[in-house]
Write an enzyme that holds these catalytic residues in place. Structure first.
Site, short mmCIF file in Angstrom:
data_model
loop_
_atom_site.label_atom_id
_atom_site.label_comp_id
_atom_site.label_asym_id
_atom_site.label_seq_id
_atom_site.Cartn_x
_atom_site.Cartn_y
_atom_site.Cartn_z
N ARG A 110 16.63 -18.17 -27.88
CA ARG A 110 16.26 -18.72 -29.20
C ARG A 110 15.49 -17.68 -30.01
O ARG A 110 14.67 -16.94 -29.46
CB ARG A 110 15.39 -19.97 -29.06
CG ARG A 110 16.09 -21.14 -28.43
CD ARG A 110 15.22 -22.40 -28.56
NE ARG A 110 15.75 -23.47 -27.76
CZ ARG A 110 15.13 -23.97 -26.67
NH1 ARG A 110 13.96 -23.48 -26.29
NH2 ARG A 110 15.68 -24.95 -26.00
N GLU A 117 5.51 -30.31 -14.01
CA GLU A 117 5.86 -31.44 -14.87
C GLU A 117 6.26 -32.66 -14.05
O GLU A 117 5.97 -33.79 -14.42
CB GLU A 117 7.01 -31.03 -15.80
CG GLU A 117 6.59 -30.01 -16.83
CD GLU A 117 7.71 -29.11 -17.28
OE1 GLU A 117 8.14 -28.25 -16.47
OE2 GLU A 117 8.15 -29.23 -18.43
N LYS A 164 18.13 -33.16 -12.43
CA LYS A 164 17.15 -32.60 -11.48
C LYS A 164 16.31 -33.74 -10.95
O LYS A 164 16.03 -34.70 -11.69
CB LYS A 164 16.22 -31.62 -12.19
CG LYS A 164 16.88 -30.33 -12.56
CD LYS A 164 15.82 -29.31 -13.00
CE LYS A 164 16.47 -28.18 -13.74
NZ LYS A 164 15.92 -27.88 -15.04
N GLU A 168 4.21 -17.31 -14.92
CA GLU A 168 3.73 -17.42 -13.53
C GLU A 168 4.06 -16.20 -12.69
O GLU A 168 3.31 -15.82 -11.80
CB GLU A 168 4.36 -18.65 -12.84
CG GLU A 168 3.84 -19.96 -13.37
CD GLU A 168 4.65 -21.15 -12.88
OE1 GLU A 168 5.21 -21.09 -11.76
OE2 GLU A 168 4.73 -22.15 -13.61
N GLY A 189 12.72 -21.08 -22.17
CA GLY A 189 12.16 -21.57 -23.43
C GLY A 189 10.67 -21.26 -23.36
O GLY A 189 10.12 -21.16 -22.27
N ARG A 197 13.87 -10.72 -16.42
CA ARG A 197 13.94 -9.67 -15.39
C ARG A 197 15.01 -8.64 -15.70
O ARG A 197 14.83 -7.44 -15.51
CB ARG A 197 14.22 -10.28 -14.01
CG ARG A 197 13.04 -10.98 -13.43
CD ARG A 197 13.43 -11.88 -12.31
NE ARG A 197 14.23 -13.01 -12.80
CZ ARG A 197 14.46 -14.11 -12.12
NH1 ARG A 197 13.98 -14.25 -10.92
NH2 ARG A 197 15.16 -15.10 -12.64
N HIS A 215 7.70 -29.24 -24.50
CA HIS A 215 7.00 -28.76 -23.29
C HIS A 215 5.65 -29.47 -23.11
O HIS A 215 4.77 -28.95 -22.43
CB HIS A 215 6.70 -27.26 -23.33
CG HIS A 215 7.89 -26.37 -23.27
ND1 HIS A 215 7.94 -25.18 -23.95
CD2 HIS A 215 9.06 -26.47 -22.60
CE1 HIS A 215 9.10 -24.59 -23.71
NE2 HIS A 215 9.80 -25.36 -22.89
N ASN A 266 15.02 -35.55 -14.25
CA ASN A 266 15.24 -34.84 -15.51
C ASN A 266 16.75 -34.74 -15.72
O ASN A 266 17.41 -33.89 -15.13
CB ASN A 266 14.60 -33.45 -15.43
CG ASN A 266 14.74 -32.70 -16.74
OD1 ASN A 266 15.37 -33.17 -17.69
ND2 ASN A 266 14.15 -31.52 -16.79
N HIS A 269 3.14 -21.12 -22.20
CA HIS A 269 4.26 -21.54 -21.34
C HIS A 269 5.41 -20.59 -21.68
O HIS A 269 6.06 -20.71 -22.72
CB HIS A 269 4.62 -23.00 -21.66
CG HIS A 269 5.82 -23.51 -20.93
ND1 HIS A 269 5.75 -24.52 -19.98
CD2 HIS A 269 7.12 -23.17 -20.99
CE1 HIS A 269 6.95 -24.77 -19.51
NE2 HIS A 269 7.81 -23.96 -20.11
N ARG A 326 12.06 -37.82 -17.50
CA ARG A 326 11.60 -36.90 -18.54
C ARG A 326 12.43 -37.15 -19.80
O ARG A 326 13.66 -37.17 -19.73
CB ARG A 326 11.80 -35.45 -18.09
CG ARG A 326 11.46 -34.48 -19.17
CD ARG A 326 11.96 -33.09 -18.85
NE ARG A 326 11.60 -32.18 -19.92
CZ ARG A 326 12.41 -31.22 -20.37
NH1 ARG A 326 13.60 -31.06 -19.85
NH2 ARG A 326 12.02 -30.44 -21.34
P1 AMP Z 1 11.82 -20.94 -16.51
O1 AMP Z 1 12.58 -21.40 -17.73
O2 AMP Z 1 10.40 -21.43 -16.52
O3 AMP Z 1 12.54 -21.23 -15.24
O4 AMP Z 1 11.71 -19.34 -16.61
C1 AMP Z 1 12.85 -18.52 -16.59
C2 AMP Z 1 12.43 -17.12 -16.98
O5 AMP Z 1 11.45 -16.65 -16.06
C3 AMP Z 1 13.57 -16.11 -16.96
O6 AMP Z 1 13.53 -15.31 -18.12
C4 AMP Z 1 13.27 -15.27 -15.75
O7 AMP Z 1 13.71 -13.94 -15.87
C5 AMP Z 1 11.77 -15.31 -15.71
N1 AMP Z 1 11.26 -14.97 -14.38
C6 AMP Z 1 11.37 -15.68 -13.24
N2 AMP Z 1 10.84 -14.99 -12.20
C7 AMP Z 1 10.38 -13.82 -12.71
C8 AMP Z 1 9.73 -12.67 -12.16
N3 AMP Z 1 9.45 -12.59 -10.87
N4 AMP Z 1 9.43 -11.66 -13.00
C9 AMP Z 1 9.73 -11.74 -14.31
N5 AMP Z 1 10.32 -12.78 -14.89
C10 AMP Z 1 10.66 -13.81 -14.10
#
Ligand code: AMP
Length: 396
Positions: free
Chosen positions: A238, A382, A15, A331, A209, A282, A178, A8, A205, A89
């Protein structure tokens, strides 16, 4: 043994995940960030260890050379020709690609043409493609498009209600994004449902994003991102859906140009824009817990924008067998899932299993047996989709 690397390439990052395709295991993975700067960072995970190096990496070409050198030095591969395929990707495949494709001159030309729709991504993907092609010329290359899964949308879902000639002459339509994640998660969810002949699935998702999709019998019928990833739900930075008149009004009132404003809508809006604290879920949650009103408001808007799409897709699908949560927030945040599900549970008859939601790990059911809709957490993958398509299309 057949090894495939899923790549990616972003504008300043690359990545990677190297797979042994016989058993689909990940041999090594990592990321090279800040390419073009003096302090680029190369992170590689292998054998349960993580190596991080900071060094200058001027271009993607050096990044790929460093990665491949490291694979040899660490004896992850003995010979680079063990890598038989490189899966790339590609964010934007326009209307040209309904599925992944072996990269040839035509595919390169189209990825290049589509840079108008994905100016930050498509050029970077091609740079990554050329760098690998030069370094391992014997490996085949496959493009896996983030838009392909959404190509099953019907015109009534992808045409914007603006003059039709804009679609005909300028290809203005919903493309979504996505798609690779929505494909993986909806397919896994179908498996978890026992592969029924008919299935109605909503995928949420939710990461930095975010997008939702409605998947009927394995086909995507609608998705929340649009012409670009700026549309749909509120995201980390966004805005998501917005009355277009706001754009004209702010450009005039702030006396800024359109590009600046679009930058603000992409990079300074969403959770960050409303909370004024962070784009990271978070951080915003922590501030809300400490009583910060704007952080609470940001989360409230986020949840309501997600449920608006769940409601819309429930209607569009004519009901729903399962909702699947994926990506960083989907997740990992039991809190986000609970808040979202609580807002729709009365209307949709969802009964959440709090123990499974809060204490379980990884892929799992988080609704109770009496729930009218099954709710799952399905970690997205992915890279595995990219590696599988690469193996399949190259006949490895
Ligand atoms: P991604 O783009 O899929 O890597 O997701 C990033 C987002 O997931 C960020 O806003 C993080 O704060 C959130 N995130 C990751 N781990 C956690 C967690 N344990 N609790 C809440 N949000 C999380």
């Amino acid at each position: 043994m057949s090894k495939v690397i899923a790549v990616n390439a972003g504008s300043s990052s690359l990545k990677f995940q190297l797979f042994e395709m016989n058993n689909e295991s990940v041999i090594t993975s990592g990321v090279i960030e800040r390419i073009g700067l003096e302090d680029s960072v190369f992170t590689i995970k292998y054998n349960g260890e993580k190596d991080v190096q900071t060094l200058p990496i001027p271009t993607h070409k050096e990044a790929v050379a460093l990665l491949l050198d490291t694979l040899i030095k660490k004896e992850i591969v003995k010979d680079l020709n063990e890598i038989r395929g490189v899966g790339h990707r590609i964010v934007q495949g326009g209307s040209y690609f309904k599925e992944s494709a072996v990269i040839d001159d035509y595919v390169v030309e189209k990825i290049d043409e589509l840079k108008a729709l994905a100016p930050l991504h498509n050029p970077a993907h091609l740079i990554g493609y050329y760098a690998f092609k030069e370094a391992i010329p014997n490996a085949g290359a496959v493009a896996v498009f983030d838009t392909a899964f959404h190509q099953t949308l019907e015109p009534r879902c992808y045409i914007y209600p603006i003059p039709y000639k804009f679609y005909e002459e300028h290809k203005i339509r919903k493309y979504g994004a996505h798609g690779t994640s929505h494909f993986y998660v909806s397919t896994r969810t179908r498996d978890l449902l026992g592969n029924p002949e008919h299935s109605k699935i909503i995928v949420a998702h939710l990461g930095a994003g975010g997008s939702l999709s409605a998947v009927k019998d394995g086909k995507c019928i609608n998705t929340s991102m649009g012409f670009t990833p700026l549309a749909g739900i509120m995201m980390g930075t966004r805005s998501g859906d917005l009355d277009a008149s706001v754009v004209e009004y702010l450009v005039d009132t702030l006396n800024i140009d359109m590009h600046e404003l679009i930058h603000i809508l992409n990079k300074e809006s969403g959770l960050l824009g409303v909370s004024g604290i962070s784009s990271d879920f978070r951080d915003v949650q922590k501030a809300a817990d400490e009583g910060n009103e704007r952080a609470k408001l940001a989360l409230d808007i986020f949840f309501r924008r997600v449920i608006a799409y769940i409601g819309r897709y429930f209607i569009a699908l004519g009901g729903c067998d399962a909702i699947a949560f994926t990506a960083g927030i989907g997740e990992n945040s039991a809190y986000a899932r609970k808040e979202i599900l609580s807002l729709v549970s009365e209307a949709l008859g969802i009964v959440i299993d709090d123990d499974a939601n809060e204490n379980g790990k990884g892929e799992r059911l988080i609704s109770k047996p009496e729930s009218k809709i099954k709710v799952y957490v399905v970690p997205t993958n992915e890279e595995l989709v990219i590696a599988r398509d690469t193996k399949r299309l190259l006949n490895l």
